[in-house]
Design an enzyme around this catalytic site. Structure first.
Site, PDB file in Angstrom:
ATOM      1  CE  LYS A   1      39.050  28.117  88.006  1.00  0.00           C
ATOM      2  NZ  LYS A   1      38.983  28.243  86.483  1.00  0.00           N
TER       3      LYS A   1
ATOM      4  CB  THR B   1      42.841  28.658  91.088  1.00  0.00           C
ATOM      5  OG1 THR B   1      43.253  29.507  92.279  1.00  0.00           O
ATOM      6  CG2 THR B   1      41.371  28.059  91.360  1.00  0.00           C
ATOM      7  CG  ASP B   2      46.977  29.118  94.724  1.00  0.00           C
ATOM      8  OD1 ASP B   2      45.762  29.700  94.407  1.00  0.00           O
ATOM      9  OD2 ASP B   2      48.012  29.674  95.005  1.00  0.00           O
ATOM     10  CD  GLU B   3      41.688  31.770  95.430  1.00  0.00           C
ATOM     11  OE1 GLU B   3      40.294  31.585  96.039  1.00  0.00           O
ATOM     12  OE2 GLU B   3      42.311  32.875  95.301  1.00  0.00           O
TER      13      GLU B   3
ATOM     14  CG  LEU C   1      34.181  40.543  74.748  1.00  0.00           C
ATOM     15  CD1 LEU C   1      33.779  41.436  73.517  1.00  0.00           C
ATOM     16  CD2 LEU C   1      35.684  40.587  75.222  1.00  0.00           C
TER      17      LEU C   1
ATOM     18  CE1 TYR D   1      38.127  31.859  90.511  1.00  0.00           C
ATOM     19  CE2 TYR D   1      39.400  31.511  92.415  1.00  0.00           C
ATOM     20  CZ  TYR D   1      39.093  31.558  90.958  1.00  0.00           C
ATOM     21  OH  TYR D   1      40.104  31.490  90.208  1.00  0.00           O
TER      22      TYR D   1
HETATM   23  P1  NAD Z   1      39.787  37.550  84.035  1.00  0.00           P
HETATM   24  O1  NAD Z   1      38.778  37.947  85.096  1.00  0.00           O
HETATM   25  O2  NAD Z   1      40.833  38.614  83.782  1.00  0.00           O
HETATM   26  O3  NAD Z   1      39.235  36.939  82.652  1.00  0.00           O
HETATM   27  C1  NAD Z   1      38.147  36.218  82.622  1.00  0.00           C
HETATM   28  C2  NAD Z   1      37.913  36.077  81.153  1.00  0.00           C
HETATM   29  O4  NAD Z   1      36.610  34.999  81.032  1.00  0.00           O
HETATM   30  C3  NAD Z   1      37.265  37.463  80.815  1.00  0.00           C
HETATM   31  O5  NAD Z   1      37.738  37.782  79.207  1.00  0.00           O
HETATM   32  C4  NAD Z   1      35.691  37.052  80.471  1.00  0.00           C
HETATM   33  O6  NAD Z   1      34.944  38.101  79.661  1.00  0.00           O
HETATM   34  C5  NAD Z   1      35.455  35.815  79.873  1.00  0.00           C
HETATM   35  N1  NAD Z   1      34.495  35.042  80.515  1.00  0.00           N
HETATM   36  C6  NAD Z   1      33.770  34.981  81.968  1.00  0.00           C
HETATM   37  N2  NAD Z   1      32.808  34.274  81.714  1.00  0.00           N
HETATM   38  C7  NAD Z   1      32.452  33.845  80.453  1.00  0.00           C
HETATM   39  C8  NAD Z   1      31.671  32.973  79.693  1.00  0.00           C
HETATM   40  N3  NAD Z   1      30.661  32.463  80.551  1.00  0.00           N
HETATM   41  N4  NAD Z   1      31.981  32.431  78.429  1.00  0.00           N
HETATM   42  C9  NAD Z   1      32.910  33.047  78.017  1.00  0.00           C
HETATM   43  N5  NAD Z   1      33.940  34.076  78.486  1.00  0.00           N
HETATM   44  C10 NAD Z   1      33.645  34.083  79.571  1.00  0.00           C
HETATM   45  O7  NAD Z   1      40.594  36.139  84.645  1.00  0.00           O
HETATM   46  P2  NAD Z   1      42.026  35.724  84.756  1.00  0.00           P
HETATM   47  O8  NAD Z   1      42.614  36.245  86.045  1.00  0.00           O
HETATM   48  O9  NAD Z   1      42.736  36.093  83.537  1.00  0.00           O
HETATM   49  O10 NAD Z   1      41.693  34.132  84.978  1.00  0.00           O
HETATM   50  C11 NAD Z   1      41.689  33.296  84.013  1.00  0.00           C
HETATM   51  C12 NAD Z   1      41.463  31.872  84.321  1.00  0.00           C
HETATM   52  O11 NAD Z   1      42.676  31.368  85.420  1.00  0.00           O
HETATM   53  C13 NAD Z   1      40.402  31.504  85.100  1.00  0.00           C
HETATM   54  O12 NAD Z   1      39.774  30.279  85.100  1.00  0.00           O
HETATM   55  C14 NAD Z   1      40.907  31.693  86.763  1.00  0.00           C
HETATM   56  O13 NAD Z   1      40.085  30.911  87.629  1.00  0.00           O
HETATM   57  C15 NAD Z   1      42.256  31.195  86.404  1.00  0.00           C
HETATM   58  N6  NAD Z   1      43.322  31.493  87.171  1.00  0.00           N
HETATM   59  C16 NAD Z   1      43.441  32.840  87.813  1.00  0.00           C
HETATM   60  C17 NAD Z   1      44.653  33.101  88.427  1.00  0.00           C
HETATM   61  C18 NAD Z   1      44.964  34.563  88.777  1.00  0.00           C
HETATM   62  O14 NAD Z   1      45.640  34.820  89.486  1.00  0.00           O
HETATM   63  N7  NAD Z   1      44.597  35.741  88.034  1.00  0.00           N
HETATM   64  C19 NAD Z   1      45.407  32.007  89.053  1.00  0.00           C
HETATM   65  C20 NAD Z   1      44.974  30.700  88.871  1.00  0.00           C
HETATM   66  C21 NAD Z   1      44.048  30.313  87.987  1.00  0.00           C
HETATM   67  O1  DAU Z   2      45.619  31.958  93.935  1.00  0.00           O
HETATM   68  C1  DAU Z   2      44.900  32.106  92.798  1.00  0.00           C
HETATM   69  C2  DAU Z   2      43.762  33.208  92.805  1.00  0.00           C
HETATM   70  O2  DAU Z   2      44.433  34.396  92.876  1.00  0.00           O
HETATM   71  C3  DAU Z   2      43.061  33.238  91.499  1.00  0.00           C
HETATM   72  O3  DAU Z   2      42.266  31.855  91.403  1.00  0.00           O
HETATM   73  C4  DAU Z   2      42.019  34.248  91.577  1.00  0.00           C
HETATM   74  O4  DAU Z   2      41.349  34.052  90.300  1.00  0.00           O
HETATM   75  C5  DAU Z   2      42.718  35.462  91.867  1.00  0.00           C
HETATM   76  O5  DAU Z   2      41.682  36.486  91.808  1.00  0.00           O
HETATM   77  C6  DAU Z   2      43.487  35.477  92.916  1.00  0.00           C
HETATM   78  O6  DAU Z   2      42.673  35.134  94.085  1.00  0.00           O
HETATM   79  P1  DAU Z   2      43.063  36.159  95.558  1.00  0.00           P
HETATM   80  O7  DAU Z   2      41.847  36.262  96.235  1.00  0.00           O
HETATM   81  O8  DAU Z   2      44.450  35.619  95.991  1.00  0.00           O
HETATM   82  O9  DAU Z   2      43.382  37.342  94.734  1.00  0.00           O
HETATM   83  P2  DAU Z   2      43.297  39.008  95.169  1.00  0.00           P
HETATM   84  O10 DAU Z   2      43.929  39.777  94.227  1.00  0.00           O
HETATM   85  O11 DAU Z   2      41.788  39.210  95.269  1.00  0.00           O
HETATM   86  O12 DAU Z   2      44.020  39.027  96.605  1.00  0.00           O
HETATM   87  C7  DAU Z   2      45.466  38.798  96.957  1.00  0.00           C
HETATM   88  C8  DAU Z   2      45.570  39.073  98.340  1.00  0.00           C
HETATM   89  O13 DAU Z   2      45.388  40.307  98.919  1.00  0.00           O
HETATM   90  C9  DAU Z   2      44.396  38.189  98.932  1.00  0.00           C
HETATM   91  O14 DAU Z   2      45.104  37.789 100.321  1.00  0.00           O
HETATM   92  C10 DAU Z   2      43.805  39.353  99.775  1.00  0.00           C
HETATM   93  C11 DAU Z   2      44.411  40.491  99.754  1.00  0.00           C
HETATM   94  N1  DAU Z   2      43.557  41.721  99.326  1.00  0.00           N
HETATM   95  C12 DAU Z   2      42.880  41.769  98.149  1.00  0.00           C
HETATM   96  C13 DAU Z   2      42.236  42.861  97.802  1.00  0.00           C
HETATM   97  C14 DAU Z   2      41.423  43.012  96.510  1.00  0.00           C
HETATM   98  C15 DAU Z   2      43.651  42.911 100.047  1.00  0.00           C
HETATM   99  O15 DAU Z   2      44.274  42.867 101.427  1.00  0.00           O
HETATM  100  N2  DAU Z   2      43.074  44.093  99.589  1.00  0.00           N
HETATM  101  C16 DAU Z   2      42.412  44.125  98.468  1.00  0.00           C
HETATM  102  O16 DAU Z   2      41.801  45.178  98.316  1.00  0.00           O
END
Ligand code: NAD
Ligand code: DAU
Length: 345
Positions: A155, A126-128, A36, A151
């Site tokens: 990953k 992640t694709d990153e 959390l 980040y």
């Molecule tokens: P989020 O930030 O919404 O949630 C992360 C969760 O992990 C939170 O509930 C947080 O409390 C918990 N957490 C963080 N550190 C922790 C720890 N040390 N121990 C236990 N719990 C912990 O993230 P999300 O966007 O739901 O992403 C989830 C997973 O998917 C991540 O591994 C992220 O890298 C991966 N991912 C996200 C995206 C995206 O677009 N959001 C895309 C591809 C992969």
């Molecule tokens: O690609 C998967 C990833 O997508 C996940 O692994 C990450 O956890 C998730 O945060 C996300 O990363 P990005 O950096 O791509 O997402 P974000 O929403 O931060 O940004 C998406 C795009 O928008 C990126 O090109 C940056 C741009 N952006 C982002 C923010 C927050 C803006 O132009 N303005 C903004 O304020």
């Protein structure tokens, strides 16, 4: 598979995965294990609290004692690891927790998987990890990992550890690498929920640089379905890309979002770019498609559906945006927005 420990299950994708799994299967118990952090939110799970198959443990994945106690208490056989610090911009401001959780925390979970002889450890990646992808190319799973932000590097490090445990100890592991997820319960620091909630309030939308960076925006439930398929049909030791195959420029995403919410383009502000900003991600997801997966939403449908969810669920995001978030917003955007005087035409 019977008792699944979902680490990070109170976050965005994790909580959607919990809803998905409880909705689809009668015979699985889901144990959410979450620290959390600011991004974890029990509101995301309020629909399932009365379900006897759901349990919640507050814990850090870096804390081996609590991880092991949880595995024993709930007779865990499978771990799906969503826990991570996930926002690229925060990783640029302060990488520490990113490295702690994704590197040390993943190691703790892998060690626990080994010690208890669990059936499966699944890593959410992640694709990153592939880094910036030039036009004309799409990443495949065997490509070199070339992460470029703290980040992404945290990953990629986790992926390497997971693979090392497969090779060295024969641990039953799988990995999915998802593209940008959008949908309900995403913390409004990420671009789509940030822009949707700003637009609802007629606040400016801070577009980084020229806004022509490309992302594969995908609906979170499609991603959850792919994870489920890999858990059931994936080959041990393998990674699977999960994306729509349709990348979109950020400015196009903004246009769809503003149109859905009936807000003017004059809200757009081009602000100073993110350092080291990856301009394009693009994945080839044929490998997971060969297991029977197909995305059910186009990126445009995903953006519209997400914008509508934020429009209809102010109860969820208004309290978040009024708390710690305000300080973060000022640190991240205050200066950038004050430097920008010309709204886009
Ligand atoms: P989020 O930030 O919404 O949630 C992360 C969760 O992990 C939170 O509930 C947080 O409390 C918990 N957490 C963080 N550190 C922790 C720890 N040390 N121990 C236990 N719990 C912990 O993230 P999300 O966007 O739901 O992403 C989830 C997973 O998917 C991540 O591994 C992220 O890298 C991966 N991912 C996200 C995206 C995206 O677009 N959001 C895309 C591809 C992969
Ligand atoms: O690609 C998967 C990833 O997508 C996940 O692994 C990450 O956890 C998730 O945060 C996300 O990363 P990005 O950096 O791509 O997402 P974000 O929403 O931060 O940004 C998406 C795009 O928008 C990126 O090109 C940056 C741009 N952006 C982002 C923010 C927050 C803006 O132009 N303005 C903004 O304020």
């Amino acid at each position: 598979m019977k008792n699944i420990m979902v680490t990070g299950g109170a976050g965005f994708i994790g909580s959607n995965f919990v809803h998905y799994m409880l909705g689809k299967y009668d015979n699985y118990n889901i144990i959410v294990y979450d620290k959390l952090t600011y991004a974890g939110n029990l509101d995301n799970l309020r629909d399932v609290v009365d379900d006897p198959r759901y349990h919640f443990v507050k814990g850090d994945i870096c804390d081996a004692t609590t991880v092991e106690e949880t595995i024993r208490k709930y007779q865990i056989d499978t771990i799906v690891n969503f826990a991570a610090e996930t926002h690229v911009d925060r990783s640029i401001m302060n990488p520490d927790a990113f490295i702690q959780t994704s590197v040390y925390g993943t190691y703790v979970l892998l060690e626990a998987t080994r010690k208890f002889g669990l059936e499966r450890f699944h890593q959410i990646s992640t694709d990153e990890v592939y880094g910036h992808i030039p036009h004309g190319r799409s990443s495949v799973e065997t490509d070199k990992l070339e992460p470029r932000s703290p980040y992404a590097a945290s990953k990629a490090s986790a992926d390497l550890l997971v693979n090392a445990y497969f090779v060295t100890y024969g641990l039953p592991v799988t990995i999915t690498r998802g593209s940008n997820n959008i949908g309900p319960y995403q913390y409004p620091e990420k671009v789509v929920p940030l822009f949707a909630t700003n637009a609802i309030d007629y606040e400016p939308l801070p577009v980084y640089g020229d806004g022509r960076q490309m992302r594969e925006y995908q609906y979170v439930q499609d991603h959850c379905e792919a994870i489920d398929i890999v858990l059931h049909k994936g080959q041990l030791g393998e990674a699977y890309n999960v994306g729509t195959g349709e990348e979109m420029e950020n400015l196009k995403m903004v246009e769809i979002l503003l149109e859905t919410l009936d807000r003017p383009r004059s809200l757009i502000r081009h602000v100073k770019d993110r350092p080291g900003h990856d301009r394009r991600y693009s994945m080839n997801s044929d490998k997971v498609k060969a297991l029977g997966w197909q995305p059910r939403h186009t990126p445009e449908e995903a953006i519209r559906k997400t914008a509508e969810w934020y429009r209809d669920n102010e109860w969820w995001w208004r309290k978040i945006k009024s708390g710690e978030f305000k300080k973060y917003y000022e640190a991240q955007y205050g200066e950038r927005l004050r430097e920008t005087t010309n709204p886009a035409k």
